[in-house]
Design a protein around this motif. Structure first.
Motif, mmCIF file in Angstrom:
data_model
loop_
_atom_site.group_PDB
_atom_site.id
_atom_site.type_symbol
_atom_site.label_atom_id
_atom_site.label_comp_id
_atom_site.label_asym_id
_atom_site.label_seq_id
_atom_site.Cartn_x
_atom_site.Cartn_y
_atom_site.Cartn_z
ATOM 1 N N THR A 95 0.853 -1.180 0.000
ATOM 2 C CA THR A 95 0.000 0.000 0.000
ATOM 3 C C THR A 95 0.898 1.242 0.000
ATOM 4 N N PRO A 96 0.323 2.428 -0.263
ATOM 5 C CA PRO A 96 1.138 3.647 -0.189
ATOM 6 C C PRO A 96 1.816 3.823 1.166
ATOM 7 N N GLY A 97 1.206 3.284 2.224
ATOM 8 C CA GLY A 97 1.803 3.383 3.548
ATOM 9 C C GLY A 97 2.863 2.341 3.827
ATOM 10 N N GLY A 98 3.143 1.451 2.852
ATOM 11 C CA GLY A 98 4.211 0.473 3.006
ATOM 12 C C GLY A 98 3.797 -0.851 3.613
ATOM 13 N N GLN A 99 2.498 -1.079 3.832
ATOM 14 C CA GLN A 99 2.051 -2.355 4.389
ATOM 15 C C GLN A 99 1.863 -3.372 3.268
ATOM 16 N N ALA A 100 2.230 -4.613 3.555
ATOM 17 C CA ALA A 100 2.158 -5.681 2.553
ATOM 18 C C ALA A 100 0.861 -6.468 2.696
ATOM 19 N N TYR A 101 0.134 -6.591 1.587
ATOM 20 C CA TYR A 101 -1.072 -7.425 1.509
ATOM 21 C C TYR A 101 -0.856 -8.443 0.391
ATOM 22 N N PRO A 102 -0.153 -9.544 0.680
ATOM 23 C CA PRO A 102 0.137 -10.526 -0.371
ATOM 24 C C PRO A 102 -1.116 -11.255 -0.845
ATOM 25 N N GLN A 103 -0.967 -11.950 -1.951
ATOM 26 C CA GLN A 103 -2.022 -12.836 -2.422
ATOM 27 C C GLN A 103 -2.207 -13.974 -1.419
ATOM 28 N N ARG A 104 -3.416 -14.461 -1.320
ATOM 29 C CA ARG A 104 -3.720 -15.479 -0.298
ATOM 30 C C ARG A 104 -2.903 -16.750 -0.495
ATOM 31 N N ALA A 239 -5.202 4.117 6.606
ATOM 32 C CA ALA A 239 -3.875 4.212 5.991
ATOM 33 C C ALA A 239 -2.779 4.057 7.040
ATOM 34 N N VAL A 240 -3.028 4.612 8.234
ATOM 35 C CA VAL A 240 -2.097 4.482 9.354
ATOM 36 C C VAL A 240 -2.863 3.849 10.512
ATOM 37 N N ALA A 241 -2.406 2.697 10.949
ATOM 38 C CA ALA A 241 -3.126 1.953 11.986
ATOM 39 C C ALA A 241 -3.128 2.707 13.315
ATOM 40 N N SER A 276 -10.437 6.854 14.932
ATOM 41 C CA SER A 276 -11.427 6.279 14.032
ATOM 42 C C SER A 276 -12.196 5.156 14.716
ATOM 43 N N TRP A 277 -13.332 4.796 14.096
ATOM 44 C CA TRP A 277 -14.100 3.651 14.582
ATOM 45 C C TRP A 277 -13.262 2.374 14.542
ATOM 46 N N HIS A 278 -12.259 2.334 13.651
ATOM 47 C CA HIS A 278 -11.418 1.138 13.545
ATOM 48 C C HIS A 278 -10.814 0.769 14.892
ATOM 49 N N SER A 279 -10.367 1.764 15.647
ATOM 50 C CA SER A 279 -9.692 1.489 16.915
ATOM 51 C C SER A 279 -10.643 0.859 17.927
ATOM 52 N N VAL A 280 -11.909 1.272 17.905
ATOM 53 C CA VAL A 280 -12.892 0.716 18.840
ATOM 54 C C VAL A 280 -13.252 -0.717 18.446
ATOM 55 N N ILE A 281 -13.495 -0.941 17.166
ATOM 56 C CA ILE A 281 -13.827 -2.295 16.714
ATOM 57 C C ILE A 281 -12.657 -3.241 16.963
ATOM 58 N N ASP A 282 -11.429 -2.739 16.813
ATOM 59 C CA ASP A 282 -10.262 -3.579 17.101
ATOM 60 C C ASP A 282 -10.183 -3.934 18.576
ATOM 61 N N ALA A 283 -10.605 -3.007 19.448
ATOM 62 C CA ALA A 283 -10.632 -3.308 20.879
ATOM 63 C C ALA A 283 -11.684 -4.378 21.185
ATOM 64 N N VAL A 284 -12.853 -4.257 20.555
ATOM 65 C CA VAL A 284 -13.897 -5.268 20.748
ATOM 66 C C VAL A 284 -13.404 -6.624 20.254
ATOM 67 N N HIS A 314 -17.702 -4.188 9.598
ATOM 68 C CA HIS A 314 -16.663 -3.377 10.234
ATOM 69 C C HIS A 314 -15.476 -4.232 10.667
ATOM 70 N N ARG A 315 -15.752 -5.437 11.085
ATOM 71 C CA ARG A 315 -14.681 -6.315 11.571
ATOM 72 C C ARG A 315 -13.863 -6.899 10.418
ATOM 73 N N PHE A 316 -14.551 -7.394 9.380
ATOM 74 C CA PHE A 316 -13.867 -8.075 8.287
ATOM 75 C C PHE A 316 -13.655 -7.086 7.144
ATOM 76 N N ARG A 317 -12.489 -6.491 7.139
ATOM 77 C CA ARG A 317 -12.190 -5.409 6.201
ATOM 78 C C ARG A 317 -11.512 -5.942 4.947
ATOM 79 N N ILE A 318 -11.690 -5.227 3.877
ATOM 80 C CA ILE A 318 -11.116 -5.663 2.610
ATOM 81 C C ILE A 318 -9.730 -5.067 2.426
ATOM 82 N N ALA A 319 -8.910 -5.774 1.669
ATOM 83 C CA ALA A 319 -7.560 -5.294 1.382
ATOM 84 C C ALA A 319 -7.641 -3.983 0.603
ATOM 85 N N PRO A 320 -6.687 -3.077 0.817
ATOM 86 C CA PRO A 320 -6.718 -1.796 0.105
ATOM 87 C C PRO A 320 -6.768 -1.940 -1.411
ATOM 88 N N GLN A 321 -6.091 -2.954 -1.955
ATOM 89 C CA GLN A 321 -6.102 -3.152 -3.400
ATOM 90 C C GLN A 321 -7.509 -3.481 -3.894
#
Length: 498
Positions: A95-104, A239-241, A276-284, A314-321
């Motif tokens: 991703t632009p932020g440098g995180q790797a999302y390889p093929q499954r 983009a930034v966790a 973001s809401w992401h941080s709360v869902i990640d805590a749950v 919200h929990r099962f997010r899609i890869a940026p690509q």
């Protein structure tokens, strides 16, 4: 059938990620000396349905740095990606932020590489066959596979895959129609889709997103409409966790309504702090097991019935690509996402005339050249999905979980029989135990659960050692981590096949 062979047998049914992770951790953590047999019809262990996908558009949906077979080594997969040149063969991995999302398929190769030394030395054995029946034979189990081979086992671990999606009722009369794709996860399911066909996708979660990405890669130009009852679709990543935000365990909720109220309050608090809401869902998610255990059964059922659709997107997010492909399709008008359900269908030779309804109101009929079902696994139909599960249920050894989320088991993952008694020799590993353990769909939680079940299995094997004098549990030469010579060197010889 007496125990007179000296070495106990652990039969693992299902060699996808859950079964492979269980077997790996049992042999790595415990020198039980047991013979570990994994029944899996695929040629390779560890990939299963999810990680055997070869389509380049199918990517893991969390960064590689958060995917691992080892809870105490979260960067294990990331090192595999870095050391095997995956970035050179997949220019879209970062991703632009440098995180790797390889093929499954890369993750599947990683799991296979981790298993390879134990398979080579015989600590784990792969039986490439489907199990047809499991039954009691004295104080042991008898596992019969599709070749007719009969395997006595002391422990049986059920780690099978999710059941296929269940067709919506209005589609069942058209189940064999050539332009209906009832299960988009089947290999080559989309191979015959024409570039200009209009498509109706029923379901709007991760599988729907994968289908849209695959069609786009194949050059599909036609219009796509994706529907779900609430019109919700899977969200993407930040983009930034951010670190998880919220405490749901100090005073755990006892009612579903209380839990949802506290999540909403925490979301508002997070917003005031610029989170973001992401941080709360990640805590749950990270506290999910404790949250779930605190809820009475009826409240778990209420959460599963009413809140699950909102949780899933919200929990099962899609890869940026994949998210980028979907956003492009929406922007260009080729994709429409709607809150609707199938009201009626008139099948034609070249497709379907469909009447959709939303909030009780019927819409004008629309024609679609093809319908693709992506509603997700039919969790409540798991025991009817495979013959061996049917035989175990018929004999009273298994029950559906009251939550509708898999197979009934207790807090130690032992299957609960028709009398309510837990059987220590019949264990449930992986997402099929989520009705008891809560958050058991994300890979980190599945990995932790595999470790937990491996520990429970080892404890039962030690009990057998203490109670059955002629059942020697001393390690044989080909089992246990000590028997594996230089696994690190052997792993380096593995190469990604993507």
């Amino acid at each position: 059938m007496s125990r007179d062979r000296g070495v106990p047998v652990v039969a693992v049914i299902g060699g996808g990620f859950s079964g492979a992770a269980f077997a790996l951790h049992l042999v790595r953590r415990h020198q039980t000396g047991a013979q570990i047999l994994v029944f899996e019809p695929r040629a390779q262990l560890g990939a299963g349905l999810a990680y055997s996908a070869e389509d380049p558009s199918h990517r893991i949906n969390v960064p590689a740095a958060r995917m691992s077979l080892y809870p105490d080594d979260p960067e294990s997969f990331q090192r595999f990606v870095d050391s095997h040149g995956v970035r050179h063969t997949d220019p879209s991995i970062l991703t632009p932020g440098g995180q790797a999302y390889p093929q499954r398929s890369v993750f599947g190769a990683y799991v296979q590489a981790e298993l390879a030394p134990y398979l080579e030395k015989g600590a784990i054995s792969h039986r490439q066959s489907r199990v047809r029946s499991v039954s009691r034979s004295g104080d042991r189990w008898l596992v019969v596979d599709e070749t007719g081979s009969q395997t006595p086992a002391d422990l049986v671990v059920i780690a099978t895959t999710h059941p296929s999606p269940q067709l919506p009722s209005v589609l069942r009369a058209h189940a064999t129609h050539p332009r209906l794709i009832a299960d988009a996860t089947v290999s080559e399911a989309l191979a015959n889709v024409g570039a200009d066909e209009s498509i109706l996708i029923v379901g709007n979660g991760l599988t729907s997103a994968d289908v849209i990405a695959m069609l786009s890669r194949q050059g599909h130009r036609g219009n796509i409409m994706a529907i779900s009852r609430r019109g919700l679709r899977s969200r993407g990543h930040l983009a930034v966790a951010q670190e998880p935000f919220g405490d749901f365990l100090s005073h755990p909720a006892k009612r579903a309504s209380e839990l949802l109220r506290r999540i909403r309050q925490t979301l508002r608090s997070a917003e005031t702090q610029g989170l973001s809401w992401h941080s709360v869902i990640d805590a749950v998610r990270s506290q999910g097991s404790g949250i779930w255990q605190a809820l009475p059964m009826e409240e778990r059922r209420r959460v599963a019935r009413l809140a699950r659709p909102f949780w899933d997107v919200h929990r099962f997010r899609i890869a940026p690509q994949v998210e980028q492909v979907i956003e492009e399709n929406l922007k260009e008008g080729r994709l429409e996402v709607a809150a609707a359900f199938l009201k009626s269908i008139d099948a034609k030779d070249q497709g379907f005339d469909v009447v959709l309804a939303s909030k009780g109101r019927e819409q004008s009929p629309r024609h679609f050249d093809r319908i693709i079902v992506t509603t997700g696994p039919a969790h409540d139909g798991i025991l009817a999905s495979q013959p061996f599960l049917q035989t175990l249920q018929a004999a009273g050894h298994l029950n559906n979980c009251p939550t509708g989320l898999g197979i009934a088991c207790d807090a130690t993952s032992r299957a609960v029989d028709s009398t309510g008694k837990a059987d220590p020799s019949l264990l449930i590993a992986g997402p099929l135990a989520r009705g008891t353990f809560g958050e058991l769909m994300g890979l980190p939680q599945v990995t932790e659960h595999a470790v937990f079940v491996a520990d429970e299995a080892a404890a039962e094997l030690r009990r057998l050692q203490a109670t059955v004098p002629d059942c020697s549990l001393h390690p044989h030469p080909s089992s246990g981590p000590a028997a594996i010579a230089n696994p690190t060197i052997q792993l380096e010889r593995q190469r990604v096949r993507s």
